[in-house]
Design an enzyme around this catalytic site. Sequence first.
Site, mmCIF file in Angstrom:
data_model
loop_
_atom_site.group_PDB
_atom_site.id
_atom_site.type_symbol
_atom_site.label_atom_id
_atom_site.label_comp_id
_atom_site.label_asym_id
_atom_site.label_seq_id
_atom_site.Cartn_x
_atom_site.Cartn_y
_atom_site.Cartn_z
ATOM 1 N N LYS A 205 -94.082 17.306 55.450
ATOM 2 C CA LYS A 205 -94.095 16.246 56.469
ATOM 3 C C LYS A 205 -95.532 15.966 56.875
ATOM 4 C CE LYS A 205 -93.144 15.551 61.376
ATOM 5 N NZ LYS A 205 -92.227 15.778 62.501
ATOM 6 N N LYS A 207 -97.638 14.192 59.928
ATOM 7 C CA LYS A 207 -97.662 13.547 61.247
ATOM 8 C C LYS A 207 -98.684 12.425 61.206
ATOM 9 C CE LYS A 207 -95.942 13.772 64.382
ATOM 10 N NZ LYS A 207 -95.528 14.359 65.613
ATOM 11 N N ASP A 236 -94.075 10.674 59.899
ATOM 12 C CA ASP A 236 -93.716 10.475 61.311
ATOM 13 C C ASP A 236 -94.868 9.853 62.090
ATOM 14 O OD1 ASP A 236 -92.898 10.633 63.941
ATOM 15 O OD2 ASP A 236 -93.030 12.822 64.062
ATOM 16 N N ASN A 238 -94.712 8.652 65.042
ATOM 17 C CA ASN A 238 -94.461 8.802 66.488
ATOM 18 C C ASN A 238 -94.202 7.461 67.201
ATOM 19 O OD1 ASN A 238 -96.253 11.837 67.036
ATOM 20 N ND2 ASN A 238 -94.133 11.446 67.584
ATOM 21 N N GLU A 261 -89.480 9.226 59.932
ATOM 22 C CA GLU A 261 -89.213 9.720 61.289
ATOM 23 C C GLU A 261 -89.848 8.802 62.336
ATOM 24 O OE1 GLU A 261 -90.077 13.882 61.681
ATOM 25 O OE2 GLU A 261 -90.373 13.741 63.850
ATOM 26 N N ASN A 284 -86.872 12.277 66.901
ATOM 27 C CA ASN A 284 -86.891 13.173 68.056
ATOM 28 C C ASN A 284 -87.390 12.404 69.272
ATOM 29 O OD1 ASN A 284 -89.680 13.414 66.762
ATOM 30 N ND2 ASN A 284 -90.031 14.355 68.763
ATOM 31 N N ASP A 308 -84.205 20.140 69.138
ATOM 32 C CA ASP A 308 -85.225 21.106 69.531
ATOM 33 C C ASP A 308 -84.584 21.865 70.684
ATOM 34 O OD1 ASP A 308 -87.346 22.349 70.969
ATOM 35 O OD2 ASP A 308 -88.780 20.975 70.035
ATOM 36 N N HIS A 335 -87.010 19.666 65.213
ATOM 37 C CA HIS A 335 -88.338 19.254 65.644
ATOM 38 C C HIS A 335 -89.133 20.482 66.071
ATOM 39 C CE1 HIS A 335 -90.794 18.267 69.294
ATOM 40 N NE2 HIS A 335 -91.251 17.315 68.513
ATOM 41 N N ASN A 337 -93.003 21.926 68.151
ATOM 42 C CA ASN A 337 -94.297 21.770 68.815
ATOM 43 C C ASN A 337 -95.103 23.030 68.529
ATOM 44 O OD1 ASN A 337 -94.861 19.377 70.269
ATOM 45 N ND2 ASN A 337 -93.269 19.885 71.735
HETATM 46 MG MG LIG Z 1 -91.350 13.434 65.595
#
Ligand SMILES: [Mg+2]
Length: 437
Positions: A205, A207, A236, A238, A261, A284, A308, A335, A337
């Site tokens: 993945k 980001k 992703d 965001n 995503e 998410n 999550d 998900h 962090n």
């Molecule tokens: Mg995400």
Amino acid sequence: MNVQNSGHGPVIREMRITPIAITDPPLLNAAGLHAPYALRTIVELETADGIVGVSEIPGNESTDEALRLAEHIVVGKDVYQLGRLQQELEVRFGKDTSKDRGDAPWDQRRLVHVFSALEVACLDIIGKLVNRPVADLLGGRMRDAVPFAAYLFFKYEGAGGKLGFSVDPNAIGWAAARQQQAIDPEGIVAQARAMCEAYGFQSIKLKGGAFAPDIEVACMHALHQEFGEAMPLRFDPNAIWKPETGLKYGREMESILEYLEDPVRGQENMAWLRQKLRTPLATNMCTTSFDEIPASIALGSEDIILSDHHFWGGLRASMELARLCTTFGRQLSMHSNSHLGISLAAMVHLGAALPHLPYALDTHYPWQSEEIIAGGPLKFQDGEVPVPAGPGLGVDLDRDALARLHQQYLDCGLKMRNDEIEMQKIHPKWTFKKTRW
Ligand SMILES: [Mg+2]
């Protein structure tokens, strides 16, 4: 029998809340830049018989305060009284609403975090009481090891922590590679190679949301070229793309993505885009709570919900979400962090118990260089983490490390995550935009 304050058995006698700061490299995302330290909060519950359960949640001064305010509700409770605990917390703090989730790229709701912290620590205690792993309390393990994906980031050079934007010249292997700058296809491919070599990940993945879409999409094509058809890829940004941008670049990546995503913001925009792309959409950010499930189903806003347990109110709530996903034709994945081994252990127990696990889960774990569990970081084998042996979560707190990382929290001065402020230290005019491209 009134178990409240009965003073024996599985009754919680003490709650300890310890905020910690962990070294975090300068990773980029749509919200800005990771600070040199990521914050976590460690919660310990101790029963009258001296059994200790632990949990880890995202660190935030406001959540820590809520935990302290919850202490009188928690102390004296039987660890099995999770329904009652949740109800009393809802009365005390009010139920989180989807509005509380807000537009920030990460979740700052209080009750879900507080209850997640308490539930996981109680399940850790219950597991120790009945001599069973937490996965068994969630329905039993469907698999002995849980697959995770390589989680790539655009980043500036640097190790984070005291070193900031400098690198540790003595680091080798992945510890050296994670300090390197990655702002273009070459840097991202090198990061992916080093991370996959170290951990054996079999999905990747990236980001995004940090750079213009053409740069980021070029990175995805470079990853596809480097790793070939057999390596599932996700991207992703965001939710920072406009709908037409999501459509343009979604189509450009249609042949190479396992899923896309949060390309766009909000359930309506996701539903619009989902009608036009063949690629499954994951989220998410648009469907983030049980309250939002009815609209998700009515609109058809996503294919995959990235749960999550810190945000959905614990491990049992995540199992309930799995059932809803099955009912309504959604898939469930996970998900992540910035986190340490207690959160990872909880994620692994949940991942082991979920009836279906069609996708490798997200984890930031390779980005962290510190640990608070005894024996050091949990090991990955071919991209998977075996369910920890031993009752409960199967991990023990390293109290020296806890004290050191708490001191680091006091010294670093950070009280909550704010990637925008960190970015402005580098680019003073930079501001967070919900939709940028
Ligand atoms: Mg995400």
